[in-house]
Design an enzyme around this catalytic site. Structure first.
Site, mmCIF file in Angstrom:
data_model
loop_
_atom_site.group_PDB
_atom_site.id
_atom_site.type_symbol
_atom_site.label_atom_id
_atom_site.label_comp_id
_atom_site.label_asym_id
_atom_site.label_seq_id
_atom_site.Cartn_x
_atom_site.Cartn_y
_atom_site.Cartn_z
ATOM 1 N N ASP A 74 0.871 -1.176 0.000
ATOM 2 C CA ASP A 74 0.000 0.000 0.000
ATOM 3 C C ASP A 74 0.908 1.225 0.000
ATOM 4 O O ASP A 74 2.079 1.160 0.384
ATOM 5 C CB ASP A 74 -0.937 -0.006 1.216
ATOM 6 C CG ASP A 74 -2.105 0.966 1.043
ATOM 7 O OD1 ASP A 74 -2.084 1.767 0.078
ATOM 8 O OD2 ASP A 74 -3.031 0.941 1.866
HETATM 9 C C1 BGC Z 1 -5.053 3.379 0.212
HETATM 10 C C2 BGC Z 1 -5.243 2.322 -0.854
HETATM 11 C C3 BGC Z 1 -5.167 2.953 -2.221
HETATM 12 C C4 BGC Z 1 -3.828 3.679 -2.355
HETATM 13 C C5 BGC Z 1 -3.630 4.334 -3.699
HETATM 14 C C6 BGC Z 1 -3.812 4.233 -0.026
HETATM 15 O O1 BGC Z 1 -3.816 5.325 0.827
HETATM 16 O O2 BGC Z 1 -4.962 2.769 1.477
HETATM 17 O O3 BGC Z 1 -6.469 1.671 -0.684
HETATM 18 O O4 BGC Z 1 -5.330 2.000 -3.215
HETATM 19 O O5 BGC Z 1 -3.749 4.691 -1.355
HETATM 20 O O6 BGC Z 1 -4.451 5.441 -3.860
#
Ligand code: BGC
Length: 697
Positions: free
Chosen positions: A268
Site C-alpha cells: 500500500d
Molecule cells: C489506500 C489504498 C489505495 C492507495 C492508492 C492508499 O492510501 O490505502 O487503498 O489503493 O492509497 O491510492
C-alpha cells in the site's frame, strides 16, 4: 541484437503476450533496471490537481501509480488506479493541449453492492469498471477493498463488503472476476487486518491465530483461490508486532506456500518503510516509490549474495504482470467508456442492493403520483459515495429531490437548497490543503427546521420522507457520536412524524449512510425505513424506483446493526492508536450474539420485501423458494451451521406463485485445511509489545 530489434518491433504493435516471456526479458535487465522495475511511481490520486515534482508527468492524470518502463527493451509502464466504487482519475484532463473530461461512473459503494448478496451483479459491475479502466488506459484497478467489518466505526467500511468472511470472500471474488474479464487487473486489499483507520500506519492488530484464519484471512483465501487476482496489496498496519509489509510469514508462507498464490504483491502507498525487509517478506512492487528508495535498493542488493535472487524474483513478477496488461498488448485508450449503459447499471445495481429495514402496515411503496414532503439535507445533496481513494469523480449525481416527481412545500425546498449551497453547513474533513481535497468536502449537517415549514409542506402532502445522511472515508474512523443521531436529526424525525401522524400521513425514513447508525430509539416514530447506503451517482433515481415499487427491494444486511455500540465486544478495543487487541476473538458482528439473549436493532441477513416467500428444505440441502406474494420479487436464501453462515444464493425475479430451487453448492467454499495452519502461529494476547517502527527513511 537481433532479439532486441524484434522486441522493439513488438512494442510498436504492443508486446505480443506469449511471444515474449518474463524470463527472457529478465535475463537482459541490468541491476539498475531491475531496481527500476520493482520501485513504482505514484501518489497520483492523492496529489491529483497539484504539481508535485517527483510524481513526474502522469500518463493518466489522477491515477494512483505506475510501474516504470524500460524503454531499451520495450517494457512499457503500466498504470494503476483506484478503486472500489469506480475508476478514480482526474475528471478534467489535458490532451494535445485541449481540455477533455474523463468522468467515470460512480457505482454504489462496496457495502451497498454487497447488500445485494448477488455475485452475478458484482461481476457485472466489475466488468463495467474494467471497461472504463481500459477505455482510460488503466491496467490495474486497486480494488476490491475486502477487509472484514470488525466494528461499525471503521471509516473505510463503506468500501468493504461484510462482517462475514464467507460472504466477503465470495463477493470479492465476483468483483475480481468481473474486472479481470475485461483484461484489466485487480488488487485485493488491504492484506491483512487493516480494520481501522486510527493510527493505520503504525497500529498493531493483535489477533490470535484461530481468529486470524477463520475470520480475517479467510476472505482473502477465498478470493485468491476462486478468482486469481493479478495482485494483492499488503496493508499499512502491523500484525502481531510485525509490519504486514515486512511479514514473510504472511506474504510468503501463507499467501504463496499455503494458498498457492501466483500473482504479484504490491505495498500500500506508504512513506514509512524498510524496502529490504519488504522485499524479503515477499512484496514485489514497492508503491508509490521514489528516487531515494531506488538508490537505497541499488546499494543494498548490489552483490548477488546480498539478495540479487530476491530482486530477480520481484522483477520477474513485475514483468509477468506487465506482460498481461492491455498496455503490453498494445491496446489504445479510446477515452470513450460506455458511460450511458453504465449509468443504467449503476441505477439497477443500487436498487437491487437497497435494504428495506421495516415497513409497518405497507407504508411502502407509494404511488408515483404521491405528493411527497421531503425533509433532510441529504435528500437535496445525496451522499453518493465515501471519501479518500474510494471516491469517484462522476459527472453528476441524482438527488432524491431531482428524482421524485411530485415534491411539495416550495418554502421547505428553497430553504434546503440554500442550506446545501453553504459550505459552512458541512462537516469539515480532517486535515488541510491537499488532505481536505483528498478527503472531500464533507457531508451536509442537518438543517434546523422551523415548525411552519414542516406544516406548510405536510398540508399538501400524501407522504413524509425524511433522509438521514452520513459520510465516512479513508484516513479517519467514525466516532461514537457519528453512530448516534444528532440533536437536529432527532428533532426533525420527531417533529415531522408527529405532524404527519396528526394528518394521517405516513412517514418514511431513508438512510443515506456509509455504515450502521443507531435506530432503536427512533424507528417507532416512522412507518418504514429504507436503507440506501451511499448509492452512487444514480442513487436518487434508484431510491425512487424502490420507494414507488418499480423495483421490489431484495437487499439484505451484510453486517449487524446493533442497538448500541457496547453490544459489540469489538467496541472495547476499537480505535486505539498504537495497539488494537482483537480480544473479542471471533465474537464479531452476528457471531457476538450467538448463545446470548441480546438482539440487534437489525440482524445480519435482515431485509424486507414487498412480497412474501416460502422456503422448503429438499434433499441435499436444496431449498425450494416460492413467491407467495402478489408482486414479482427476489429472495436470498442462507445456509447456516451452528449459527454461522455456510452458504447463500439469490433467486432470479420470481413472478407471484413461481418457484425456484437453489442449492448451496453454488457457494461451496474452496478452502485449505485451516486447522493445520492454525496450530502453527503463536497465539498473541493482551501483553503489549514494542511497536516495530522499521522505517529506513
Ligand atoms: C489506500 C489504498 C489505495 C492507495 C492508492 C492508499 O492510501 O490505502 O487503498 O489503493 O492509497 O491510492
Amino acid at each position: 541484437m537481433k532479439y532486441r530489434c524484434l522486441l522493439l518491433l513488438l512494442l510498436l504493435h504492443g508486446l505480443a503476450v506469449g511471444a515474449v516471456d518474463a524470463d527472457s526479458l529478465l535475463s537482459q535487465l541490468t541491476h539498475k533496471e531491475k531496481v527500476r522495475l520493482v520501485i513504482g511511481g505514484g501518489w497520483g490520486s492523492l496529489f491529483s490537481g497539484f504539481n508535485i515534482p517527483f510524481c513526474g508527468k502522469q500518463k493518466v492524470p489522477g491515477a494512483a501509480g505506475v510501474t516504470h518502463a524500460v524503454k531499451r527493451l520495450g517494457i512499457p509502464s503500466v498504470v494503476m488506479a483506484d478503486g472500489p466504487a469506480g475508476v478514480r482519475i482526474k475528471p478534467i484532463q489535458k490532451k494535445d493541449g485541449r481540455k477533455q473530461t474523463a468522468y467515470a461512473t460512480a457505482f454504489p459503494v462496496g457495502c451497498c453492492l454487497a447488500s445485494s448478496w448477488d455475485t452475478a451483479l458484482l461481476e457485472e459491475v466489475g466488468a463495467a469498471i474494467g471497461d472504463e479502466a481500459s477505455a482510460y488506459g488503466i491496467d490495474i484497478i486497486l480494488s476490491p477493498g475486502m477487509n472484514l467489518m470488525r466494528s461499525p466505526l471503521c471509516g473505510r467500511n463503506y468500501e468493504y463488503y461484510s462482517e462475514d468472511p464467507l460472504l466477503t470472500g465470495k463477493l470479492a471474488a465476483a468483483m475480481v472476476r468481473g474486472i479481470q474479464s475485461m483484461g484489466v487487473g485487480t488488487s485485493v486489499k488491504h492484506f491483512a487486518c487493516n480494520n481501522q483507520e486510527t493510527g493505520r500506519m503504525h497500529n498493531d492488530s493483535r489477533v490470535d491465530s484461530a481468529t486470524l484464519f477463520s475470520l480475517y484471512l479467510r476472505p482473502f483465501e477465498i478470493a485468491i483461490r476462486e478468482s486469481a487476482p493479478w495482485t494483492v496489496m499488503s496493508s499499512y498496519n502491523l500484525l502481531n508486532g510485525e509490519r504486514t509489509q515486512e511479514s514473510r510469514w504472511l506474504l510468503t508462507e501463507v499467501l504463496r506456500h499455503r494458498w498457492h498464490y501466483r500473482g504479484l504483491v504490491m505495498t500500500d502507498w506508504t512513506f514509512r518503510r524498510n524496502t529490504r525487509r519488504q522485499i524479503a517478506a515477499g512484496n514485489d512492487l514497492m508503491m508509490p516509490g521514489d528516487a531515494l528508495q531506488r538508490r537505497q535498493l541499488r546499494r543494498a542488493f548490489r552483490k548477488p549474495e546480498n539478495g540479487e535472487n530476491m530482486l530477480d524474483t520481484c522483477a520477474r513478477r513485475v514483468l509477468q504482470l506487465v506482460l498481461k496488461t492491455r498496455t503490453a498488448r498494445g491496446l489504445q485508450a479510446t477515452g470513450e467508456p460506455h458511460l450511458k449503459e453504465h449509468a443504467q447499471l449503476a441505477r439497477r445495481a443500487a436498487a437491487e442492493s437497497f435494504v428495506l429495514l421495516h415497513n409497518e402496515g405497507g407504508a411502502l411503496p407509494f404511488t408515483p403520483e404521491a405528493r411527497v414532503a421531503l425533509f433532510g439535507a441529504s435528500s437535496y445533496d445525496l451522499v453518493a459515495g465515501g471519501t479518500g481513494s474510494g471516491h469517484v469523480n462522476a459527472a453528476y449525481k441524482i438527488n432524491l429531490s431531482d428524482a421524485l416527481p411530485h415534491c411539495v412545500g416550495a418554502r421547505l425546498q428553497a430553504e434546503y437548497r440554500r442550506w446545501a449551497q453553504g459550505n459552512t453547513h458541512r462537516n469539515k474533513a480532517a486535515g488541510f490543503g491537499f488532505m481536505q481535497k483528498f478527503l472531500g468536502r464533507g457531508a451536509l449537517k442537518e438543517m434546523p427546521l422551523k415548525p411552519k415549514w414542516i406544516r406548510e409542506a405536510l398540508d399538501s402532502a400524501d407522504i413524509a420522507l425524511v433522509t438521514v445522511g452520513r459520510q465516512a472515508g479513508e484516513g479517519r474512523d467514525r466516532t461514537p457520536s457519528d453512530f448516534e443521531l444528532t440533536r437536529e436529526e432527532r428533532d426533525m424525525l420527531q417533529q415531522v412524524s408527529q405532524e404527519a401522524r396528526m394528518r394521517g400521513i405516513k412517514t418514511v425514513a431513508v438512510l443515506n449512510v456509509s455504515g450502521a447508525i443507531e435506530t432503536a430509539s427512533w424507528r417507532h416514530l416512522v412507518d418504514a425505513v429504507l436503507l440506501i447506503w451511499c448509492p452512487g451517482q444514480e442513487g436518487g433515481a434508484a431510491a425512487v424506483d424502490v420507494l414507488t415499487g418499480a423495483v421490489n427491494p431484495s437487499g439484505r444486511l451484510t453486517m449487524t446493526w446493533p442497538e448500541c455500540l457496547e453490544d459489540l465486544p469489538s467496541t472495547r478495543h476499537f480505535g486505539d492508536e498504537r495497539v488494537t487487541l482483537y480480544a473479542e476473538r471471533d465474537s464479531v458482528g452476528y457471531r457476538a450474539y450467538i448463545g446470548t439473549k441480546r438482539r440487534p436493532a437489525y440482524a445480519f441477513g435482515h431485509g424486507c420485501s414487498y412480497s412474501t416467500f416460502r422456503e422448503e428444505l429438499l434433499e441435499d440441502r436444496q431449498i425450494a423458494v416460492t413467491n407467495t406474494g402478489s408482486r414479482p420479487g427476489r429472495h436470498v436464501v442462507m445456509w447456516w451451521k451452528n449459527g454461522v453462515l455456510t452458504g447463500f444464493a439469490k433467486t432470479r425475479l420470481l413472478a407471484p406463485g413461481e418457484c425456484q430451487v437453489l442449492g448451496d453448492e453454488q457457494t461451496a467454499v474452496a478452502i485449505g485445511k485451516e486447522a493445520e495452519i492454525v496450530s502453527e502461529r503463536v497465539v498473541v494476547d493482551a501483553a503489549p509489545v514494542a511497536v516495530n517502527e522499521g522505517a529506513d527513511q
